[in-house]
Design a protein around this motif. Structure first.
Motif, short mmCIF file in Angstrom:
data_model
loop_
_atom_site.label_atom_id
_atom_site.label_comp_id
_atom_site.label_asym_id
_atom_site.label_seq_id
_atom_site.Cartn_x
_atom_site.Cartn_y
_atom_site.Cartn_z
N THR A 244 4.16 -4.24 8.80
CA THR A 244 3.78 -2.92 8.27
C THR A 244 4.95 -1.94 8.27
O THR A 244 4.75 -0.77 7.93
CB THR A 244 2.65 -2.33 9.12
OG1 THR A 244 3.12 -2.14 10.48
CG2 THR A 244 1.43 -3.24 9.14
N GLY A 247 5.63 0.13 5.04
CA GLY A 247 4.52 1.02 4.75
C GLY A 247 4.42 2.17 5.73
O GLY A 247 4.17 3.32 5.34
N LEU A 252 2.40 5.63 4.76
CA LEU A 252 1.10 5.12 4.36
C LEU A 252 0.19 4.98 5.58
O LEU A 252 0.67 4.87 6.72
CB LEU A 252 1.25 3.75 3.69
CG LEU A 252 2.09 3.70 2.41
CD1 LEU A 252 2.20 2.27 1.92
CD2 LEU A 252 1.48 4.59 1.33
N ILE A 258 -1.54 -2.61 6.84
CA ILE A 258 -1.52 -1.50 5.90
C ILE A 258 -2.93 -1.35 5.32
O ILE A 258 -3.47 -2.29 4.74
CB ILE A 258 -0.51 -1.76 4.76
CG1 ILE A 258 0.90 -1.91 5.34
CG2 ILE A 258 -0.55 -0.63 3.75
CD1 ILE A 258 1.93 -2.39 4.33
N VAL A 260 -6.01 -0.84 3.08
CA VAL A 260 -6.30 -0.92 1.65
C VAL A 260 -7.80 -0.79 1.45
O VAL A 260 -8.60 -1.10 2.34
CB VAL A 260 -5.82 -2.26 1.04
CG1 VAL A 260 -4.31 -2.38 1.09
CG2 VAL A 260 -6.48 -3.45 1.73
N THR A 266 -3.58 1.33 -1.37
CA THR A 266 -3.27 1.96 -0.08
C THR A 266 -3.67 3.43 -0.13
O THR A 266 -4.34 3.88 -1.07
CB THR A 266 -1.77 1.83 0.22
OG1 THR A 266 -1.04 2.65 -0.69
CG2 THR A 266 -1.30 0.38 0.08
N VAL A 278 -1.94 -6.66 5.02
CA VAL A 278 -2.98 -5.66 4.80
C VAL A 278 -4.05 -5.70 5.88
O VAL A 278 -4.24 -6.72 6.57
CB VAL A 278 -3.64 -5.83 3.42
CG1 VAL A 278 -2.61 -5.92 2.31
CG2 VAL A 278 -4.58 -7.02 3.39
#
Length: 811
Positions: A244, A247, A252, A258, A260, A266, A278
């Protein structure tokens, strides 16, 4: 055109690009970053690369031509250093790239236990091609030992691959049984037993304390109880974590992965993420099937279609070192549950079904997983099983009576039933491909990728074809030799004999070859068949041989060669040893190794030195050991009656006579023999193509053993009283194999096809035995020459190190 930047050329992002660029070829301008210096390859298949079953080239998913054909700008070997969300620019090490939409496919990072010594040289994870190559390089070192921390799937695959490379391997696992997340204790025990039978040491309930080093390199793993496990390589396979970092640095929303939404978007509306990096509804992902579902959803989202990623129940069908495993659902013990268990120790089969109420909630299978998809569907659909409870463990074929059509279960699978776990392919994808014209397994692989990876679902895919096409589908009994023809190896060989085809040109013409001169796959096979069937009429074609046989040495991955002189029956003398030592000195050979076949291997010989080295070894009386050939490799012997107090016959003498009689003969695949002077079997004769055990009454001749990717004990061919009979039977068997086997089939595979009884009948027929021996000796009289001497005299002045390497990929 819409500018899309993709960070990470993994399997998930690669599948996104397939959907986008194949369905919308002119809509997107794509730039692809990847920290590795290469594009997308099938990481699932790194284990076969490690074990030597496959090459890297065979697991490449998207080669350079694929990206070029789709106008993808590739920034391989380049890391992304920053994402500027405000300017919508990705900054790579070699400059910025603007984007309209950004896809993060950064994958995961292997977890490294931060114990003392974890940063020593030789401590690695098992995640990518670089890790795999480091493991292969270490395994090539004589006497190298490995420790693998982690008894999950990845750790066991690493251990199995290293063991097949010849390393001494120990697996250290914290829990009480292997693969505890996928298997119950009983299945874990069977798996452990199978691995230990393959020579892998398993340490359970073992807590690692410290990695010991010497001169900056790993030398051992110290356990909590004080046990020290020496090693030259330590592989950590204890889990992965979503990568990650990019991101998170870009601001994010990040948790375990990450974040989603259902469209793979995102917290930034122009940035998407897919794959192992993710987190969706609190879950992270490591199996391929959900990653491919994510990829399809993301591609649909980017093209404006309505799509939603939904987490699904997942079954696990795994293949660890030849052991079939399956698990699905929840198989934890509970007072509210009951088990149905089936055990067949002789076949190594174990099945356990977990029932709660009138529903199947869990299934664990070992050794026979054919019904796994059916059980999984029952679990997913929460199908009431009370009426079939008595026969449930026996699978779908027994529901509604023991004469039920086994294909009925496949027909009953719903469209969303997963068929190919490696590629996340469901039944409807396959039936859609069939509706669009795919009518055989090759077409299904080409259009859907089902069964194109590990291959364990091939039988199920064929059943879907059979159910869908009905009588129009013919289950293939044999694969064509190659794409140049529609004939199987067996058909080609039969026609060569029956139509008396005595040249390659005649084969191409008379058998309807689609290409004028064949290809790198069929030419070696046709050359062998003609050579074996018409030794008087056919002239061997060196250009229809693999590179090793053309160069009379084993090419290594760095382009150097391995040279192995023959040592009759494993016996040598000071003169031969001095010649080998002199050659090693003179040509700066970096590695000299004693092989498992009782010979000496000179590794790392430069191509330009081969002719001179061959000449020097020939002068000392040494001939080629054919370590590169489809022919006789070795005859392994023990010392027999000459020195051993247990010896019953002269096993060394018989081994030498056999090797001198058989050497130089071309066969469908390599042939190895063993002769043991007594049933203690020091020469390991019971896992050779031909093995002879000497006993007081004479000789026990057995055939069709194996000790490579498959481990198989030999089967008794016959017992004979004299050394001469043992020689005759062995020569006759080798010739029978030469005359009838498919090219590149080892003897054990051929015997399994024709049946041992068929072989026995022909060897027992004295007239047929005499014919086979005569045919073998005729072939030997024409073709047995020392290839080193022949090559030196004819080609020493014409050697080009890079010439004629086009067939190596097929080796």
């Amino acid at each position: 055109m819409e500018k899309i930047v993709v960070i990470g050329a993994g399997m998930a992002s690669g599948r996104v690009l397939e959907h986008l660029l194949d369905d919308h070829p002119d809509r997107f301008e794509v730039t692809l970053f990847n920290a590795e210096p290469r594009g997308n390859y099938n990481r699932i298949m790194l284990s076969p690369v490690l074990s030597g079953e496959r090459t890297y080239e065979e697991i490449v998913t998207h080669d350079d031509a694929w990206y070029a054909d789709r106008n993808v700008t590739c920034r391989f070997g380049e890391k992304v250093v920053e994402i500027d969300r405000d300017a919508k620019v990705v900054h790579g090490e070699n400059g910025p790239v603007p984007y309209d939409k950004l896809i993060l496919g950064t994958g995961s990072n292997p977890f490294i236990i931060p114990m003392p010594g974890h940063d020593l040289d030789g401590v690695i994870a098992y995640r990518d091609l670089e890790d795999t190559n480091r493991m292969i390089d270490t395994a090539a070192q004589p006497g190298a030992r490995a420790v693998v921390i982690g008894g999950g799937l990845l750790g066991l695959e690493a251990a199995a691959g290293l063991r097949l490379r010849g390393m001494e391997v120990t697996v250290v696992h914290l829990m009480g049984h292997l693969m505890e997340r996928q298997l119950d204790e009983a299945a874990g025990y069977l798996l452990r037993k199978s691995l230990e039978d393959k020579g892998i040491t398993i340490c359970l309930n073992a807590n690692s304390k410290e990695i010991v080093g010497k001169d900056g390199k790993v030398s051992a793993l110290m356990l909590e109880d004080g046990t020290e496990l020496p090693c030259d390589l330590l592989v950590m396979a204890v889990g992965i974590r979503p990568n990650t970092a990019l991101g998170q640095a870009a601001g994010l929303a990040v948790g375990r992965g990450i974040h989603v939404d259902d469209q793979m978007c995102t917290s930034d509306a122009d940035i998407y993420a897919v794959g192992e990096c993710v987190e969706h509804d609190g879950a992270v992902f490591g199996l391929v099937a959900p990653l491919y579902d994510q990829a399809k959803v993301l591609a649909q989202t980017l093209t404006g279609e309505s799509a939603q990623f939904v987490q699904k129940s997942i079954s696990t069908k795994l293949k660890v070192t030849g052991c079939d495993l399956f698990s699905a659902g929840d198989f934890a013990d509970s007072d509210a549950r009951e088990d149905i268990v089936f055990r067949d120790p002789s076949r190594g089969v174990y099945k356990r079904l977990v029932i709660e109420g009138d529903k199947l909630v869990g299934a664990v299978m070992y050794g026979d997983t054919a019904d796994g998809n059916w059980f999984f569907q029952l679990i997913k659909d929460e199908t009431p099983i009370e009426e079939m409870r008595e026969t449930l463990i026996f699978g779908p074929a027994y529901q509604g009576g023991d004469t039920a059509d086994p294909l009925s279960a496949v027909a009953a699978l719903p469209p969303e039933a997963e068929i190919c776990g490696c590629n996340g392919i469901c039944k409807s994808t396959i039936t859609d491909a069939i509706a669009n014209g795919a009518s055989d397994i090759a077409a299904i692989r080409a259009t859907t990728k089902a069964s194109a990876s590990c291959g364990t679902c091939t039988g199920l895919v064929e059943q879907v074809l059979q159910v869908t096409l009905g009588d129009a589908f013919v289950l293939p009994t044999a694969q064509p030799v190659c794409g140049c023809c529609d004939l199987s190896h067996e058909d080609v060989r039969r026609l060569i004999k029956s139509q008396e085809l005595k040249s390659q040109e005649a084969v191409w013409q008379e058998l309807g070859w689609k290409t004028r001169n064949g290809c790198h796959v069929c030419r070696p096979a046709i050359n062998y068949y003609l050579l074996a069937d018409w030794p008087l009429e056919y002239q061997d074609d060196p250009q229809s041989r693999f590179v090793n046989e053309r160069k009379h040495a084993n090419i290594q991955k760095d382009g150097t060669f391995s040279v192995v002189p023959r040592m009759w029956g494993g016996i040598t003398n000071p003169t031969e040893l001095r010649a080998i030592a002199d050659a090693a000195d003179k040509y700066n050979v970096p590695t000299v190794k004693v092989t498992g076949g009782q010979r000496i291997d000179l590794l790392g010989v430069r191509g330009e030195d081969l002719p001179a080295m061959w000449a020097d070894l020939n002068k000392a009386g040494l001939v080629s050991g054919h370590a590169y050939s489809k022919g006789l490799r070795t005859v392994k012997t023990c010392v027999g009656t000459e020195h051993c107090r247990f010896g019953t016959q002269d096993s060394t003498g018989l081994g030498i006579k056999l090797e001198q009689a058989l050497w130089g003969s071309w066969t469908p695949h390599k042939v190895k023999l063993g002769v043991s002077g007594c049933p203690r079997n020091c020469a390991e004769a019971t896992c050779k193509d031909v093995g002879i055990i000497c006993v007081d009454s004479g000789y026990q001749v057995s055939v069709a053993g194996a000790a490579g990717m498959d481990v198989k004990e030999t089967e008794r061919l016959c017992d004979v009283a004299t050394e001469a009979e043992a020689m005759d039977v062995t020569i006759a068997f080798v010739q029978l194999y030469r005359e009838n086997a498919k090219y590149l089939d080892r003897a054990y595979k051929w015997v399994a096809k024709v049946g041992l009884d068929w072989v026995k009948e022909r060897i027992a027929d004295l007239d047929e035995r005499a014919r086979l021996i005569e045919a073998f000796e005729l072939s030997q009289s024409i073709y047995r020459t020392d290839p080193w001497a022949e090559h030196v005299s004819k080609q020493a002045q014409r050697y080009h190190p890079l010439a004629d390497l086009t067939m190596e990929a097929a080796e």
